[in-house]
Design an enzyme around this catalytic site. Sequence first.
Site, mmCIF file in Angstrom:
data_model
loop_
_atom_site.group_PDB
_atom_site.id
_atom_site.type_symbol
_atom_site.label_atom_id
_atom_site.label_comp_id
_atom_site.label_asym_id
_atom_site.label_seq_id
_atom_site.Cartn_x
_atom_site.Cartn_y
_atom_site.Cartn_z
ATOM 1 N N GLY A 90 36.692 40.743 29.478
ATOM 2 C CA GLY A 90 37.888 40.640 28.642
ATOM 3 C C GLY A 90 39.098 41.056 29.439
ATOM 4 O O GLY A 90 38.991 41.504 30.582
ATOM 5 N N GLY A 92 41.214 43.297 30.792
ATOM 6 C CA GLY A 92 41.205 44.748 30.984
ATOM 7 C C GLY A 92 42.554 45.284 31.393
ATOM 8 O O GLY A 92 42.795 46.491 31.353
ATOM 9 N N LYS A 113 50.137 40.428 33.491
ATOM 10 C CA LYS A 113 49.009 41.078 34.170
ATOM 11 C C LYS A 113 49.455 42.415 34.747
ATOM 12 O O LYS A 113 50.481 42.480 35.422
ATOM 13 C CB LYS A 113 48.503 40.149 35.284
ATOM 14 C CG LYS A 113 47.216 40.591 35.944
ATOM 15 C CD LYS A 113 46.632 39.439 36.758
ATOM 16 C CE LYS A 113 45.404 39.836 37.522
ATOM 17 N NZ LYS A 113 44.811 38.684 38.226
ATOM 18 N N ASP A 125 42.160 51.216 35.154
ATOM 19 C CA ASP A 125 43.369 51.889 34.672
ATOM 20 C C ASP A 125 44.345 50.925 33.992
ATOM 21 O O ASP A 125 45.433 51.323 33.590
ATOM 22 C CB ASP A 125 44.065 52.613 35.829
ATOM 23 C CG ASP A 125 44.435 51.672 36.961
ATOM 24 O OD1 ASP A 125 44.232 50.436 36.815
ATOM 25 O OD2 ASP A 125 44.934 52.139 37.998
ATOM 26 N N GLY A 126 43.978 49.652 33.938
ATOM 27 C CA GLY A 126 44.848 48.682 33.268
ATOM 28 C C GLY A 126 46.031 48.226 34.109
ATOM 29 O O GLY A 126 46.866 47.444 33.650
ATOM 30 N N ARG A 176 52.135 35.439 34.247
ATOM 31 C CA ARG A 176 51.413 34.210 34.568
ATOM 32 C C ARG A 176 51.617 33.191 33.457
ATOM 33 O O ARG A 176 51.616 33.527 32.277
ATOM 34 C CB ARG A 176 49.940 34.565 34.703
ATOM 35 C CG ARG A 176 49.042 33.424 35.052
ATOM 36 C CD ARG A 176 47.740 33.948 35.609
ATOM 37 N NE ARG A 176 46.935 34.608 34.598
ATOM 38 C CZ ARG A 176 45.826 35.294 34.878
ATOM 39 N NH1 ARG A 176 45.413 35.436 36.119
ATOM 40 N NH2 ARG A 176 45.131 35.852 33.913
ATOM 41 N N ARG A 183 38.552 30.819 29.445
ATOM 42 C CA ARG A 183 37.682 30.722 30.621
ATOM 43 C C ARG A 183 36.289 30.255 30.208
ATOM 44 O O ARG A 183 35.947 30.303 29.025
ATOM 45 C CB ARG A 183 37.567 32.128 31.251
ATOM 46 C CG ARG A 183 38.910 32.745 31.556
ATOM 47 C CD ARG A 183 38.882 34.264 31.338
ATOM 48 N NE ARG A 183 40.233 34.825 31.407
ATOM 49 C CZ ARG A 183 40.760 35.372 32.492
ATOM 50 N NH1 ARG A 183 40.043 35.501 33.572
ATOM 51 N NH2 ARG A 183 42.007 35.819 32.484
ATOM 52 N N ASP A 252 33.976 34.151 34.679
ATOM 53 C CA ASP A 252 35.135 34.659 33.930
ATOM 54 C C ASP A 252 36.442 34.335 34.639
ATOM 55 O O ASP A 252 37.516 34.555 34.085
ATOM 56 C CB ASP A 252 35.012 36.172 33.703
ATOM 57 C CG ASP A 252 34.784 36.935 35.000
ATOM 58 O OD1 ASP A 252 33.760 36.682 35.651
ATOM 59 O OD2 ASP A 252 35.635 37.756 35.373
ATOM 60 N N ASP A 262 43.034 33.446 38.435
ATOM 61 C CA ASP A 262 42.645 34.816 38.791
ATOM 62 C C ASP A 262 42.486 34.987 40.297
ATOM 63 O O ASP A 262 41.398 34.912 40.852
ATOM 64 C CB ASP A 262 41.343 35.228 38.073
ATOM 65 C CG ASP A 262 41.663 35.992 36.797
ATOM 66 O OD1 ASP A 262 42.824 35.925 36.351
ATOM 67 O OD2 ASP A 262 40.761 36.649 36.259
HETATM 68 P P1 AMP Z 1 38.786 40.353 38.244
HETATM 69 O O1 AMP Z 1 37.765 40.642 39.303
HETATM 70 O O2 AMP Z 1 40.180 40.742 38.612
HETATM 71 O O3 AMP Z 1 38.710 38.951 37.745
HETATM 72 O O4 AMP Z 1 38.426 41.319 37.016
HETATM 73 C C1 AMP Z 1 37.169 41.381 36.395
HETATM 74 C C2 AMP Z 1 37.281 42.189 35.127
HETATM 75 O O5 AMP Z 1 37.710 43.516 35.399
HETATM 76 C C3 AMP Z 1 38.261 41.630 34.111
HETATM 77 O O6 AMP Z 1 37.733 41.886 32.830
HETATM 78 C C4 AMP Z 1 39.507 42.450 34.378
HETATM 79 O O7 AMP Z 1 40.352 42.520 33.262
HETATM 80 C C5 AMP Z 1 38.916 43.806 34.705
HETATM 81 N N1 AMP Z 1 39.793 44.604 35.562
HETATM 82 C C6 AMP Z 1 40.083 44.404 36.869
HETATM 83 N N2 AMP Z 1 40.914 45.356 37.333
HETATM 84 C C7 AMP Z 1 41.158 46.194 36.307
HETATM 85 C C8 AMP Z 1 41.949 47.374 36.133
HETATM 86 N N3 AMP Z 1 42.643 47.903 37.136
HETATM 87 N N4 AMP Z 1 41.957 47.950 34.918
HETATM 88 C C9 AMP Z 1 41.253 47.446 33.906
HETATM 89 N N5 AMP Z 1 40.490 46.359 33.979
HETATM 90 C C10 AMP Z 1 40.442 45.712 35.168
HETATM 91 MG MG MG Z 2 39.190 37.838 36.346
#
Ligand code: AMP
Ligand code: MG
Length: 487
Positions: A90, A92, A113, A125-126, A176, A183, A252, A262
């Site tokens: 989801g 994050g 983002k 940490d979002g 974005r 997805r 995803d 992404d």
């Molecule tokens: P990604 O590899 O960037 O496609 O991320 C995979 C998953 O991890 C997705 O659900 C992102 O929202 C979550 N995610 C990546 N980085 C962070 C972050 N710093 N804080 C929270 N969720 C993250």
């Molecule tokens: Mg992703």
Amino acid sequence: MKALDELTFDNRFARLGDAFSTHVLPEPLDEPRLVVASKAAMALIDLDPAVAETPVFAELFGGHKLWAEAEPRAMVYSGHQFGGYTPQLGDGRGLLLGEVYNDAGEHWDLHLKGAGMTPYSRMGDGRAVLRSSIREFLASEALHALGIPSSRALCVIGSSTPVWREKQERGAMVLRLAHSHIRFGHFEYFYYTKKPEQQAELAEHVLNLHYPECREQPEPYLAMFREIVERNAEMIAKWQAYGFCHGVMNTDNMSILGITFDFGPFAFLDDFDAHFICNHSDHEGRYSFSNQVPIGQWNLSALAQALTPFISVDALKEALGLYLPFYQAHYLDLMRRRLGLTSAEEDDQKLVEDLLKLMQNSGVDYTLFFRRLGDESAALAVTRLRDDFVDLAGFDTWAERYKARVARDGDFTQEQRRERMHAVNPLYILRNYLAQNAIAAAESGDYSEVRRLHEVLTRPFEEQAGMEQYAQRPPDWGKHLEISCSS
Ligand code: AMP
Ligand code: MG
């Protein structure tokens, strides 16, 4: 041209309700400031480019302000990561702020983002750091300029908010744009959690909004899946033809619209290398450059599995069987054009493969080879390019075949040939070391290099006066940069 407060919203995904996403407000960044904006992306939503410089722009896209009509939501999805199923992912750290439509009636998702924690943040940490936000921005706009389907990027907003990765960095947000943020993993989520009603609602939503022409077909869902197969095959054909390595082709990160999505530790090839792995945590090379082609099919199979409630297995298999032929047709068509050919011959595939083998063995710059091949007549160009190869006898054999093939192709002036070839062979590509230079400057507060690089990359096929340094092979330090996977 619109001012910021004149955007018109129609939040169709938000209306699907709480089973699909959760209402979350953006968490503002400290001292938000504009790093870079894309005028071309602003034009997609009719925004006046001048508004990028106003303080309210940085406040909106730095999470301080929100339109009254925006309905910020974190979407839920799941997906296969490196081959294994992760039951809940989801947004994050990203939020779908809302959907706006332009005067032509086109809808665009505004997705912020790096906007802070959500129920899907897991251990994260979002946040997103400046370096990865700049990379996503540059890549989105550069791919689009090359004709590769991609999500777009409106701007990067920097800040003084500390964010901890391997070391302390600064937080940033990237805005974005895409027609949809749905997805493959959205479908997988509702399939594996056994929620057939929501799964059906999602499928209807995608069909109605994004594949309305498939409604006319006897089996609309099957027609839609076929279309998704073809779009993905075409996107990956373009990645391969231009040397783009995505790096994290988890389901995803795969868009149901067949757009590049992404951006993480992606890279464009400098030297041609079929086995190149841009993601340093990808120890087995699952997402290596040449593996992107079969992985595209693997990902589509994962989507097909999630669509079994709607489409028979036989029909899904048949549609999946179209992937490779679609891919090959698109790839070969583009590679022929990169070689300057206007006609098709049976042996062209072999001509391309043999060239790539020679390039692989000699570490030839993938982008510049094709550009130089069009600079002069075929005979002159191969004579000049010969020096780049180690296996001279091998290259000479190839060059003879190529010259004969060009002669059979038709009678064109060199002027025509150059124009045609330069229109598909970029001079400027987002090389990792160029991004790295721009990031280093931006991290010390100087955004001029990011802006200049972005400008150059918006017209990759046009030689631009004074921009020679952006068309160079990497210096030694920039050849095998380890791009951090943290973002
Ligand atoms: P990604 O590899 O960037 O496609 O991320 C995979 C998953 O991890 C997705 O659900 C992102 O929202 C979550 N995610 C990546 N980085 C962070 C972050 N710093 N804080 C929270 N969720 C993250
Ligand atoms: Mg992703």
